[in-house]
Design a protein around this motif. Structure first.
Motif, PDB file in Angstrom:
ATOM      1  N   GLU A   1       0.838  -1.197   0.000  1.00 19.64           N
ATOM      2  CA  GLU A   1       0.000   0.000   0.000  1.00 19.64           C
ATOM      3  C   GLU A   1       0.866   1.237   0.000  1.00 19.64           C
ATOM      4  O   GLU A   1       1.751   1.377   0.852  1.00 19.64           O
ATOM      5  N   ASN A   2       0.606   2.105  -0.966  1.00 21.29           N
ATOM      6  CA  ASN A   2       1.285   3.401  -1.020  1.00 21.29           C
ATOM      7  C   ASN A   2       2.809   3.260  -0.948  1.00 21.29           C
ATOM      8  O   ASN A   2       3.481   3.983  -0.221  1.00 21.29           O
ATOM      9  N   LEU A   3       3.337   2.322  -1.718  1.00 16.39           N
ATOM     10  CA  LEU A   3       4.788   2.093  -1.684  1.00 16.39           C
ATOM     11  C   LEU A   3       5.508   3.195  -2.454  1.00 16.39           C
ATOM     12  O   LEU A   3       5.270   3.402  -3.645  1.00 16.39           O
ATOM     13  N   ARG A   4       6.378   3.890  -1.731  1.00 17.25           N
ATOM     14  CA  ARG A   4       7.168   4.954  -2.364  1.00 17.25           C
ATOM     15  C   ARG A   4       8.648   4.694  -2.124  1.00 17.25           C
ATOM     16  O   ARG A   4       9.051   4.375  -1.011  1.00 17.25           O
TER      17      ARG A   4
ATOM     18  N   ALA B   1      12.129  -3.621  -3.055  1.00 17.56           N
ATOM     19  CA  ALA B   1      11.516  -3.048  -1.851  1.00 17.56           C
ATOM     20  C   ALA B   1      10.840  -4.151  -1.036  1.00 17.56           C
ATOM     21  O   ALA B   1      10.967  -4.197   0.187  1.00 17.56           O
ATOM     22  N   ILE B   2      10.150  -5.069  -1.723  1.00 21.44           N
ATOM     23  CA  ILE B   2       9.486  -6.169  -1.007  1.00 21.44           C
ATOM     24  C   ILE B   2      10.525  -7.049  -0.316  1.00 21.44           C
ATOM     25  O   ILE B   2      10.344  -7.480   0.822  1.00 21.44           O
ATOM     26  N   SER B   3      11.651  -7.278  -0.993  1.00 26.50           N
ATOM     27  CA  SER B   3      12.727  -8.082  -0.407  1.00 26.50           C
ATOM     28  C   SER B   3      13.500  -7.342   0.670  1.00 26.50           C
ATOM     29  O   SER B   3      14.397  -7.917   1.264  1.00 26.50           O
TER      30      SER B   3
ATOM     31  N   VAL C   1      12.495   2.049   1.988  1.00 28.48           N
ATOM     32  CA  VAL C   1      11.301   2.666   1.418  1.00 28.48           C
ATOM     33  C   VAL C   1      11.015   3.976   2.153  1.00 28.48           C
ATOM     34  O   VAL C   1      11.520   4.207   3.241  1.00 28.48           O
ATOM     35  N   GLU C   2      10.228   4.838   1.528  1.00 27.91           N
ATOM     36  CA  GLU C   2       9.880   6.117   2.141  1.00 27.91           C
ATOM     37  C   GLU C   2       8.868   5.920   3.261  1.00 27.91           C
ATOM     38  O   GLU C   2       8.065   4.969   3.216  1.00 27.91           O
ATOM     39  N   PRO C   3       8.874   6.807   4.248  1.00 29.59           N
ATOM     40  CA  PRO C   3       7.885   6.694   5.322  1.00 29.59           C
ATOM     41  C   PRO C   3       6.471   6.743   4.735  1.00 29.59           C
ATOM     42  O   PRO C   3       6.229   7.445   3.742  1.00 29.59           O
ATOM     43  N   GLY C   4       5.565   6.007   5.346  1.00 33.89           N
ATOM     44  CA  GLY C   4       4.188   5.977   4.854  1.00 33.89           C
ATOM     45  C   GLY C   4       3.914   4.764   3.971  1.00 33.89           C
ATOM     46  O   GLY C   4       2.766   4.427   3.720  1.00 33.89           O
ATOM     47  N   SER C   5       4.994   4.106   3.505  1.00 37.18           N
ATOM     48  CA  SER C   5       4.805   2.898   2.704  1.00 37.18           C
ATOM     49  C   SER C   5       4.417   1.751   3.622  1.00 37.18           C
ATOM     50  O   SER C   5       4.947   1.625   4.724  1.00 37.18           O
ATOM     51  N   ARG C   6       3.451   0.936   3.157  1.00 34.38           N
ATOM     52  CA  ARG C   6       3.080  -0.245   3.950  1.00 34.38           C
ATOM     53  C   ARG C   6       3.179  -1.496   3.091  1.00 34.38           C
ATOM     54  O   ARG C   6       2.721  -1.514   1.951  1.00 34.38           O
ATOM     55  N   MET C   7       3.793  -2.525   3.671  1.00 35.79           N
ATOM     56  CA  MET C   7       3.858  -3.811   2.982  1.00 35.79           C
ATOM     57  C   MET C   7       3.600  -4.878   4.034  1.00 35.79           C
ATOM     58  O   MET C   7       4.329  -4.953   5.023  1.00 35.79           O
ATOM     59  N   THR C   8       2.539  -5.672   3.835  1.00 35.84           N
ATOM     60  CA  THR C   8       2.286  -6.729   4.809  1.00 35.84           C
ATOM     61  C   THR C   8       2.232  -8.078   4.101  1.00 35.84           C
ATOM     62  O   THR C   8       1.739  -8.202   2.977  1.00 35.84           O
TER      63      THR C   8
END
Ligand code: ATP
Ligand code: MG
Lengths: 306, 238
Positions: B6-9, B47-49, B54-61
């Motif tokens: 979500e919102n990956l920057r 980024a997933i690995s 990543v920039e603040p605010g990025s979410r990866m679950t």
């Protein structure tokens, strides 16, 4: 006969260079980094060996524990290696890890400063006085066809070679060694194998420092005086051996270390001893000109970023 | 939902590579991301690995756990997410077998490791023939097989593949994709694939996303995307 006499001396000197060179070479191989504090880690290892052996001898003399000399020798080598490996890991943690993304020159400067720190730390703790290393091996001299060999030299050369063989097997046969070789090739993607980079970096420093400590103890046994600047004198020469051996190569660093011992001893035999370093290092320079990558050397990938 | 981004920057200094992209993958799916050079495909996988910050605010679950709590090696060893990086990046100084073994560095399930080595060799018999050969001396196709095999050894919950078709002849490309299909079928491995070869990727995957200059501009089932005029024009050569 003088030839064989020199050969024995060269083997002993070569053992010190080879053991120290391995630490430079492994760190250069695995982390692409010159650890300029390594000579001083060798010095610290010698002092730790001095403290351990003096302590154990005092205990034995007090009659607190029954310790035969050979056991004190073995414990000194093992404990000095063990404790010094932590010094090496600390050097990595404090001096290099925070600078991993920084330009290489910053890491080199950091190493030099840690070296100076270690020298002055030992100077501050122990004073400028040279320390004599306790005699852990009762000297026996053998004469083999006119060549004089002491039992000290035999022990030093044999144990050094055993340690190098052990390192070689570790690097070739274990998964940690495999991870070290992988990092030497392309460290960027090593984490994708589930390998923690920091653990392997610490391991590399730890192993190199343990070998340097063994060299330090042997040096103490052979020459028996220690001073806080011994690391600079021997460290730089061992660094040359590491480069000559080829980046990251265990075999190369060991061979080059012994070769350096041979060249120094034989040059001093033929020429006036004040010329020794001039001629010996001119020879090394010539060899490097002919083989700029050294004898062997781990191959590495040209891609050093993602 | 297995993976949710979500919102990956992501930025490289001043250069913004990803401008807040969002997508989801369910367990067992094969999903592709297509896009031109420099669109940000590799950046997404890295980024997933957790190879890049990543920039603040990025979410990866992943299975409800935030990937930001894991370091790159833990993403592999604790979550079972493997990554075939762009350009394969094999350890050329190690043998085929050593490359496979290294990928199991953190695994403790000895017997399963042996089974998995057997699986890799049954999918790619060529690798077994060459198991003592240095990876650097393999042909391009063999290297790609080893790259996939190695990723399978390191983790097979989710595989991230960065342009596995690159540099392969069409026939070899098909056999690599067949092997991936087999892994997906038999092991239940979820696959996220990024490709420039859009036709190949969309034939292989069930769903796809289109990435353009760091933003996701289209998504849909593979058939839909293959039929989409814009996709046809930009990525399928008319
Ligand atoms: N290490 C880096 N430093 C600076 N910029 C980078 C770096 N890596 C990628 N970029 C930039 O980020 C953008 C996205 O790059 P990325 O590698 O993700 O593209 P890609 O979609 O994988 O392209 P390709 O199909 O060519 O592999 C590009 O503009 C690229 O120049
Ligand atoms: Mg890419």
């Amino acid at each position: 006969m003088i030839f064989f006499q020199n050969l024995v001396n060269a083997l002993q000197l070569g053992s010190f260079y080879a053991l120290i060179a391995l630490g430079y070479s492994m760190v250069y191989g695995v982390l692409m980094l010159f650890n300029f504090a390594h000579g001083d880690v060798f010095m610290v290892g010698a002092y730790i060996g001095f403290l351990v052996s003096t302590g154990l001898l005092t205990l034995a003399n007090l009659g607190a524990v029954a310790l035969p000399t050979w056991l004190i020798l073995a414990l000194t080598i093992i404990l000095a290696m063990f404790l010094t490996s932590f010094v090496g890991m600390l050097v990595e943690r404090v001096g290099y890890r925070p600078l991993r993304g920084a330009p290489r020159a910053s890491a080199a400067i950091s190493g030099l400063m840690i070296g100076i720190f270690l020298e002055t730390f030992v100077l501050w703790l122990g004073g400028p006085k040279r320390r004599s290393f306790p005699a852990l091996i009762e000297s026996t001299t053998y004469e083999l066809g006119g060549v004089i060999v002491t039992n000290k030299k035999i022990v030093i050369v044999l144990v050094s070679m055993l340690l190098m063989l052990a390192l070689h097997l570790f690097v070739r046969r274990t998964k940690w060694g495999m991870a070290m070789r992988a990092m030497a090739y392309d460290y960027v993607v090593v984490p994708l194998m589930g390998v923690p980079l920091n653990t392997i970096a610490a391991l590399t420093f730890g192993l190199g420092s343990a070998l340097a400590a063994a060299a330090g103890v042997f040096f103490g046994i052979a020459y028996p005086v220690l001073d806080p600047y011994m690391g600079i004198r021997y460290g730089w020469k061992a660094f040359v051996a590491a480069i000559l051996g080829g980046r990251g190569s265990v075999l190369g660093a060991a061979l080059a270390g012994f070769m350096l011992g041979f060249i120094e001893i034989f040059v001093a035999w033929i020429f006036p001893s004040t010329w020794r370093d001039l001629i010996a290092y001119s020879i090394i320079l010539l060899i490097l000109t002919l083989r700029p990558h050294g004898f062997f050397g781990e191959p590495y990938s040209a891609q050093l970023r993602l | 939902m297995l993976l949710s981004v979500e919102n990956l920057r992501v930025s490289y200094g001043e250069i913004k590579a990803l401008h807040g992209i969002s997508f989801q993958i369910d367990k067992g799916e094969i999903v592709c991301v297509i896009g031109a050079n420099g669109a940000g495909k590799s950046t997404t996988l890295q980024a997933i690995s957790r190879l890049i910050p990543v920039e603040p605010g990025s979410r990866m679950t992943y299975e409800g756990k935030s990937l930001l709590d894991y370091s790159a090696d833990k993403v592999v060893s604790q979550l079972g997410i493997s990554h075939v990086p762009e350009g394969r990046r094999l350890f050329g100084n190690l043998t085929v077998m050593e490359n496979l073994r290294l990928a199991t560095f953190a695994r403790k399930d000895g017997a399963d490791i042996e089974r998995d080595v057997g699986r890799v060799f049954s999918i790619f018999p060529r690798l077994e023939e060459r198991k003592t050969q240095k990876a650097g001396t393999l042909s391009g196709g063999e290297q790609q097989m080893l790259a996939v095999g190695r990723a399978f050894m390191s983790g097979r919950e989710l595989m991230l593949l960065d342009e596995p078709s690159m540099g392969l002849a069409p026939l070899l490309m098909l056999s690599v994709f067949d092997a991936l299909k087999e892994i997906n079928d038999q092991e239940g491995t979820t696959i996220l694939l990024v490709e420039q070869n859009a036709r190949m990727a969309l034939k292989f995957a069930q769903r796809g996303y289109v990435l353009e200059s760091g933003s996701l501009v289209l998504e849909g089932d593979s058939e839909e995307l293959l039929a989409n005029p814009e996709v046809k024009k930009a990525y399928l050569g008319g």
